[in-house]
Design an enzyme around this catalytic site. Structure first.
Site, PDB file in Angstrom:
ATOM      1  N   PHE A   8      -1.762   2.809  -4.680  1.00 43.87           N
ATOM      2  CA  PHE A   8      -0.400   3.238  -4.373  1.00 43.87           C
ATOM      3  C   PHE A   8      -0.369   4.624  -3.760  1.00 43.87           C
ATOM      4  O   PHE A   8      -0.969   5.566  -4.295  1.00 43.87           O
ATOM      5  CB  PHE A   8       0.453   3.281  -5.652  1.00 43.87           C
ATOM      6  CG  PHE A   8       1.039   1.967  -6.045  1.00 43.87           C
ATOM      7  CD1 PHE A   8       2.303   1.600  -5.619  1.00 43.87           C
ATOM      8  CD2 PHE A   8       0.327   1.082  -6.842  1.00 43.87           C
ATOM      9  CE1 PHE A   8       2.860   0.387  -5.983  1.00 43.87           C
ATOM     10  CE2 PHE A   8       0.867  -0.135  -7.213  1.00 43.87           C
ATOM     11  CZ  PHE A   8       2.142  -0.486  -6.778  1.00 43.87           C
ATOM     12  N   ASP A   9       0.353   4.742  -2.673  1.00 41.27           N
ATOM     13  CA  ASP A   9       0.780   6.067  -2.230  1.00 41.27           C
ATOM     14  C   ASP A   9       1.722   6.589  -3.309  1.00 41.27           C
ATOM     15  O   ASP A   9       2.364   5.811  -4.027  1.00 41.27           O
ATOM     16  CB  ASP A   9       1.508   5.940  -0.882  1.00 41.27           C
ATOM     17  CG  ASP A   9       2.128   7.247  -0.437  1.00 41.27           C
ATOM     18  OD1 ASP A   9       1.403   8.246  -0.393  1.00 41.27           O
ATOM     19  OD2 ASP A   9       3.332   7.261  -0.155  1.00 41.27           O
ATOM     20  N   LEU A  10       1.803   7.909  -3.433  1.00 40.71           N
ATOM     21  CA  LEU A  10       2.631   8.479  -4.503  1.00 40.71           C
ATOM     22  C   LEU A  10       4.020   8.881  -4.012  1.00 40.71           C
ATOM     23  O   LEU A  10       5.036   8.385  -4.501  1.00 40.71           O
ATOM     24  CB  LEU A  10       1.918   9.692  -5.113  1.00 40.71           C
ATOM     25  CG  LEU A  10       2.569  10.287  -6.360  1.00 40.71           C
ATOM     26  CD1 LEU A  10       2.579   9.288  -7.509  1.00 40.71           C
ATOM     27  CD2 LEU A  10       1.829  11.565  -6.780  1.00 40.71           C
ATOM     28  N   ASP A 181       4.677   3.780   1.871  1.00 41.82           N
ATOM     29  CA  ASP A 181       5.870   3.824   2.716  1.00 41.82           C
ATOM     30  C   ASP A 181       5.577   4.226   4.147  1.00 41.82           C
ATOM     31  O   ASP A 181       6.435   4.083   5.013  1.00 41.82           O
ATOM     32  CB  ASP A 181       6.898   4.798   2.122  1.00 41.82           C
ATOM     33  CG  ASP A 181       6.445   6.252   2.220  1.00 41.82           C
ATOM     34  OD1 ASP A 181       5.375   6.567   1.656  1.00 41.82           O
ATOM     35  OD2 ASP A 181       7.140   7.067   2.861  1.00 41.82           O
TER      36      ASP A 181
END
Length: 228
Positions: A8-10, A181
């Protein structure tokens, strides 16, 4: 579920960085004695910050330079006599105290951690990101955090993703997916590294780039059913 490793990107995927960024910026300016026209100053800062992060991801500036230069350029553009070094230090500390979760982040991390391993992949500052994860309450579901600062390479560089996947308990390209995103960093990085991706696209933006996500979701609650 096909996947067992979820990267996951944060920022702006699990944590609402835009909300945290604005709260921290406003707090720092107040502490430094500036209260007039903060909204306009923040808009100036955002544009400068985006340009510098793109330069960092292209490898043309360092992160240490970026952290101070974004404030120096903002204050210079508005003819403000504020110490950019001091503003940068206070801002980074404030970020870890103004954490805002994106709706569905906890539910998604809990669900996927039960199905496999969840890791964080971020171009952010290492010690700040660790503190933000701790403040978010997501730490129980996250196995590891890979930062560009520790790696020496930034998304979308494949060397960053190799570094990140080496931190996992087990790694199989066919069972790994990136959720993020940003098309130009997360999704393009996944494409280059040869793994699947899910574009978190709450604004339902059109994709007019070379990046090709495997899945697309407008809300985090949509992701687990998509992967199932």
């Amino acid at each position: 579920m096909k996947h067992s490793l979820f990267l996951f990107d944060l920022d702006d995927t699990l944590l609402d960085f835009r909300a945290s960024e604005k709260l921290s910026f406003e707090r720092v300016l107040r502490e430094l004695g500036y209260s007039d026209g903060v909204d306009e100053l923040f808009r100036q800062y955002q544009g400068i910050n985006i340009e510098l992060w793109r330069a960092f991801e292209a490898g043309t500036v360092s992160k240490e330079f970026l952290k101070v230069e974004r404030f120096r350029k903002t204050f210079a553009a508005c003819a403000l006599e504020i110490d950019p070094q001091q503003a940068s230090l206070r801002y980074l500390e404030s970020l870890s105290e103004t954490v805002v979760l994106i709706d569905g982040a906890r539910r998604l991390c809990e669900t996927l951690a039960a199905a496999g391993e969840v890791g964080i992949i971020t171009n952010g500052v290492a010690h700040i990101q660790d503190r933000r994860i701790a403040s978010s309450g997501l730490g129980d579901y996250i196995s590891f955090t890979a930062t560009s600062e520790a790696c020496g390479f930034a998304k979308p560089d494949s060397r960053f993703f190799e570094y990140a996947t080496n931190m996992a308990r087990t790694f199989n390209k066919g069972a790994t997916i990136i959720v993020g995103d940003r098309l130009d960093a997360d999704i393009l990085g996944a494409n280059r590294f040869g793994i699947e991706s899910c574009w978190y696209n709450p604004g339902r933006l059109n994709n007019d780039t070379e990046a090709l996500p495997t899945f697309e979701a407008a809300h985090l609650d949509e992701i687990a059913p998509l992967l199932a």
